[in-house]
Design a protein around this motif. Sequence first.
Motif, PDB file in Angstrom:
ATOM      1  N   VAL A  47      -4.712   1.710  -8.782  1.00  0.00           N
ATOM      2  CA  VAL A  47      -3.762   0.912  -8.002  1.00  0.00           C
ATOM      3  C   VAL A  47      -2.803   1.855  -7.285  1.00  0.00           C
ATOM      4  N   TYR A  48      -2.708   1.707  -5.966  1.00  0.00           N
ATOM      5  CA  TYR A  48      -1.776   2.496  -5.165  1.00  0.00           C
ATOM      6  C   TYR A  48      -0.632   1.581  -4.724  1.00  0.00           C
ATOM      7  N   GLU A  49       0.561   1.888  -5.187  1.00  0.00           N
ATOM      8  CA  GLU A  49       1.749   1.084  -4.916  1.00  0.00           C
ATOM      9  C   GLU A  49       2.780   1.927  -4.171  1.00  0.00           C
ATOM     10  N   ARG A  50       3.243   1.412  -3.029  1.00  0.00           N
ATOM     11  CA  ARG A  50       4.148   2.200  -2.185  1.00  0.00           C
ATOM     12  C   ARG A  50       5.548   2.325  -2.780  1.00  0.00           C
ATOM     13  N   THR A  51       5.978   1.373  -3.654  1.00  0.00           N
ATOM     14  CA  THR A  51       7.272   1.497  -4.306  1.00  0.00           C
ATOM     15  C   THR A  51       7.100   2.245  -5.622  1.00  0.00           C
ATOM     16  N   GLU A  52       8.156   2.303  -6.394  1.00  0.00           N
ATOM     17  CA  GLU A  52       8.122   3.090  -7.628  1.00  0.00           C
ATOM     18  C   GLU A  52       7.901   2.241  -8.873  1.00  0.00           C
ATOM     19  N   THR A  53       7.531   0.965  -8.690  1.00  0.00           N
ATOM     20  CA  THR A  53       7.318   0.123  -9.864  1.00  0.00           C
ATOM     21  C   THR A  53       6.298  -0.953  -9.544  1.00  0.00           C
ATOM     22  N   TYR A  54       5.955  -1.731 -10.546  1.00  0.00           N
ATOM     23  CA  TYR A  54       4.955  -2.788 -10.460  1.00  0.00           C
ATOM     24  C   TYR A  54       5.648  -4.147 -10.373  1.00  0.00           C
ATOM     25  N   GLU A  56      -6.859   5.765   2.910  1.00  0.00           N
ATOM     26  CA  GLU A  56      -6.183   7.019   3.223  1.00  0.00           C
ATOM     27  C   GLU A  56      -4.716   6.883   2.840  1.00  0.00           C
ATOM     28  N   LEU A  57      -4.217   7.877   2.132  1.00  0.00           N
ATOM     29  CA  LEU A  57      -2.824   7.879   1.691  1.00  0.00           C
ATOM     30  C   LEU A  57      -1.980   8.720   2.633  1.00  0.00           C
ATOM     31  N   ALA A  58      -0.709   8.348   2.743  1.00  0.00           N
ATOM     32  CA  ALA A  58       0.206   9.092   3.605  1.00  0.00           C
ATOM     33  C   ALA A  58       0.289  10.539   3.149  1.00  0.00           C
ATOM     34  N   GLY A  59       0.262  11.444   4.123  1.00  0.00           N
ATOM     35  CA  GLY A  59       0.367  12.867   3.806  1.00  0.00           C
ATOM     36  C   GLY A  59       1.812  13.309   3.733  1.00  0.00           C
ATOM     37  N   GLU A  60       1.999  14.559   3.472  1.00  0.00           N
ATOM     38  CA  GLU A  60       3.341  15.132   3.443  1.00  0.00           C
ATOM     39  C   GLU A  60       3.930  15.110   4.851  1.00  0.00           C
ATOM     40  N   PRO A  61       5.255  14.955   4.965  1.00  0.00           N
ATOM     41  CA  PRO A  61       5.879  14.975   6.292  1.00  0.00           C
ATOM     42  C   PRO A  61       5.461  16.206   7.089  1.00  0.00           C
ATOM     43  N   GLY A  62       5.039  15.979   8.322  1.00  0.00           N
ATOM     44  CA  GLY A  62       4.633  17.076   9.186  1.00  0.00           C
ATOM     45  C   GLY A  62       3.166  17.435   9.104  1.00  0.00           C
ATOM     46  N   SER A  63       2.445  16.835   8.131  1.00  0.00           N
ATOM     47  CA  SER A  63       1.029  17.155   7.992  1.00  0.00           C
ATOM     48  C   SER A  63       0.216  16.334   8.987  1.00  0.00           C
ATOM     49  N   PHE A 107      -2.497   3.957 -12.216  1.00  0.00           N
ATOM     50  CA  PHE A 107      -1.475   3.578 -11.240  1.00  0.00           C
ATOM     51  C   PHE A 107      -0.927   4.828 -10.569  1.00  0.00           C
ATOM     52  N   VAL A 108      -0.782   4.753  -9.259  1.00  0.00           N
ATOM     53  CA  VAL A 108      -0.139   5.818  -8.490  1.00  0.00           C
ATOM     54  C   VAL A 108       1.011   5.169  -7.726  1.00  0.00           C
ATOM     55  N   PHE A 109       2.230   5.445  -8.162  1.00  0.00           N
ATOM     56  CA  PHE A 109       3.402   4.851  -7.523  1.00  0.00           C
ATOM     57  C   PHE A 109       3.931   5.785  -6.434  1.00  0.00           C
ATOM     58  N   GLY A 110       4.669   5.221  -5.509  1.00  0.00           N
ATOM     59  CA  GLY A 110       5.167   6.005  -4.377  1.00  0.00           C
ATOM     60  C   GLY A 110       4.052   6.448  -3.462  1.00  0.00           C
ATOM     61  N   ALA A 111       2.942   5.679  -3.448  1.00  0.00           N
ATOM     62  CA  ALA A 111       1.752   6.050  -2.668  1.00  0.00           C
ATOM     63  C   ALA A 111       1.575   5.043  -1.534  1.00  0.00           C
ATOM     64  N   GLU A 112       1.813   5.476  -0.327  1.00  0.00           N
ATOM     65  CA  GLU A 112       1.700   4.622   0.859  1.00  0.00           C
ATOM     66  C   GLU A 112       0.290   4.719   1.424  1.00  0.00           C
ATOM     67  N   VAL A 113      -0.418   3.585   1.442  1.00  0.00           N
ATOM     68  CA  VAL A 113      -1.741   3.533   2.072  1.00  0.00           C
ATOM     69  C   VAL A 113      -1.538   3.359   3.573  1.00  0.00           C
ATOM     70  N   THR A 114      -2.112   4.248   4.359  1.00  0.00           N
ATOM     71  CA  THR A 114      -1.924   4.204   5.814  1.00  0.00           C
ATOM     72  C   THR A 114      -3.150   3.709   6.564  1.00  0.00           C
ATOM     73  N   ARG A 115      -4.305   3.676   5.874  1.00  0.00           N
ATOM     74  CA  ARG A 115      -5.521   3.245   6.565  1.00  0.00           C
ATOM     75  C   ARG A 115      -6.583   2.864   5.552  1.00  0.00           C
ATOM     76  N   ILE A 116      -7.353   1.823   5.883  1.00  0.00           N
ATOM     77  CA  ILE A 116      -8.541   1.503   5.114  1.00  0.00           C
ATOM     78  C   ILE A 116      -9.715   2.209   5.785  1.00  0.00           C
ATOM     79  N   VAL A 117     -10.365   3.062   5.052  1.00  0.00           N
ATOM     80  CA  VAL A 117     -11.444   3.879   5.598  1.00  0.00           C
ATOM     81  C   VAL A 117     -12.726   3.050   5.648  1.00  0.00           C
ATOM     82  N   THR A 118     -13.408   3.077   6.791  1.00  0.00           N
ATOM     83  CA  THR A 118     -14.669   2.357   6.947  1.00  0.00           C
ATOM     84  C   THR A 118     -15.789   3.323   7.308  1.00  0.00           C
ATOM     85  N   ARG A 119     -16.997   2.928   6.937  1.00  0.00           N
ATOM     86  CA  ARG A 119     -18.187   3.708   7.285  1.00  0.00           C
ATOM     87  C   ARG A 119     -19.368   2.754   7.355  1.00  0.00           C
ATOM     88  N   ASP A 120     -20.097   2.815   8.451  1.00  0.00           N
ATOM     89  CA  ASP A 120     -21.268   1.952   8.638  1.00  0.00           C
ATOM     90  C   ASP A 120     -20.906   0.476   8.468  1.00  0.00           C
TER      91      ASP A 120
END
Length: 504
Positions: free
Chosen positions: A24-31, A264-271, A244-257
């Motif tokens: 589970v990837y949650e963008r905040t710090e709790t459930y 895809e999770l948000a990278g470090e600032p500037g990456s 659980f991975v908290f503080g994890a912002e999902v930025t894209r749903i990856v598709t193939r075929d």
Amino acid sequence: MIGAGTGALAAAARLAVAGHRVTVYERTETYGGALRRVERDGFAFDTGPALLHLPAVYRDLFVKTGKRQLEDVVELVQVDPSSRHVFADGTRVSLPNASRAGVVTALDEALGAGAGQRWGDFLVRAREAWDRTRRPLLEEPLWPNWQVLAGREPYPAVPHKRLLRTRRAATLAEIGAWELRDERLAALLASHALAYGLDPRTAPASAAVLPYLEHAFGTWYVRGGLRELARALYERCLERRVEFVFGAEVTRIVTRDGRAVGVELAGEPGSAGGTVVEADHVVAGVHPARLSALTDRPLDAEGDVRAGQEAAGSGRFTLLLALRGGREAGAAHRTVVHAPDADAEADFLASPGGDGPPSPTVTVLRPDDPALRPDDAHEAVTVTAVVPAGADWADEQTVRRWTELLLEAAGTAVPGLRERLLWHEAHTPRQTAQETGAPRGEVPAPALAAGGGRFLRPANSTRLPGLHRVGGWAHPGGGLPHAGMSGALVAGLIVEGPDFRGSQ
């Protein structure tokens, strides 16, 4: 899994038991999504839902995901009276929990002979609507031919002669006017829709299932607050080895075929980009606008149920009140103080503006729970009203205006409120948006039949294979029972495939 709301937690536990490895990837710090808690100076408050209806949904979840049952991990308490109502004319009535005969007697005594019988007869018809819609709206994936649900009104309205025509109630407001025939009973009925941000003048007659659900299955409180239910769900997931991975912002749903194959999770600032995590299935417990932003293609075909078809835009404004002095004997857990002018309230919610908000319908919660207060010489109280989510909740004047309106209404339910007030804190739709990610802090309503499909929610499956929707913004809609059923439906669709026909 994107998001750690109630529906997502329910799905995660069931999928893990079925042998899936779930992260589970949650963008905040709790459930917990909207099931949050504020603690201060020895006081504790729920800031989201505070009462539980249809607890069987969560009993089923705990039975099927582990050895310890729901009552082994939280303490459930029946709230009796279920609610106390203060109507605009000053009439007061306390309604017993899950007792039709008791409710009929209480209404007759408070509102006059015949009032209770009219409400009791209404509940019988509401039960018929519930029996007709329970399975397709709670226990089965949304039908491909959902138009059958959209056009068929399941509520057996009583024929009403008006002038030379015979009509049947098509909205909740018409049930109140034509069948209940008492402004106070109509207000009692309307309050169940208003609690979900629905306008009783446009909500279909099928919304009669909302008061029936509460009447038939009772009103329950979780000792320590409903945040304890979220904790129990989270711990059950951990027991089933959900990660659980908290503080994890999902930025894209990856598709193939043409299939969802990860996130895809948000990278470090500037990456340049973030980390891609592959998956066999992606389950999104987020608002439809957020989900659309994560994909690069339509998730629904022409003719599918679309998100946000019904009138939306309602949020919750909640005051957290720390009071000196203990709770008096006979105090009700829940008191609903009805608006002096129901039409003015509905007009304002539908189209905010003008001279500002009128006095709203307010729900006052006073749980007798030592876990929420420093000692018995104090009391923790929450006061909530439905408000326009689109208001400027960063504006201090707006917050002060609503604070004053809620305090004024709550004073009729809490003796000496102003004199007892130590401090208060406002929880606005702005905070709800930060906690749940819903734009403007909107709160989803349960799915309802009829109404041309405007009150249905998008299916749990999407047109993108491998991607599923869960939680209040997907079928079967908002509310804790519905979120729990959403998790069961998604788990069934993934484990058993598209031929899954529903929960047993």
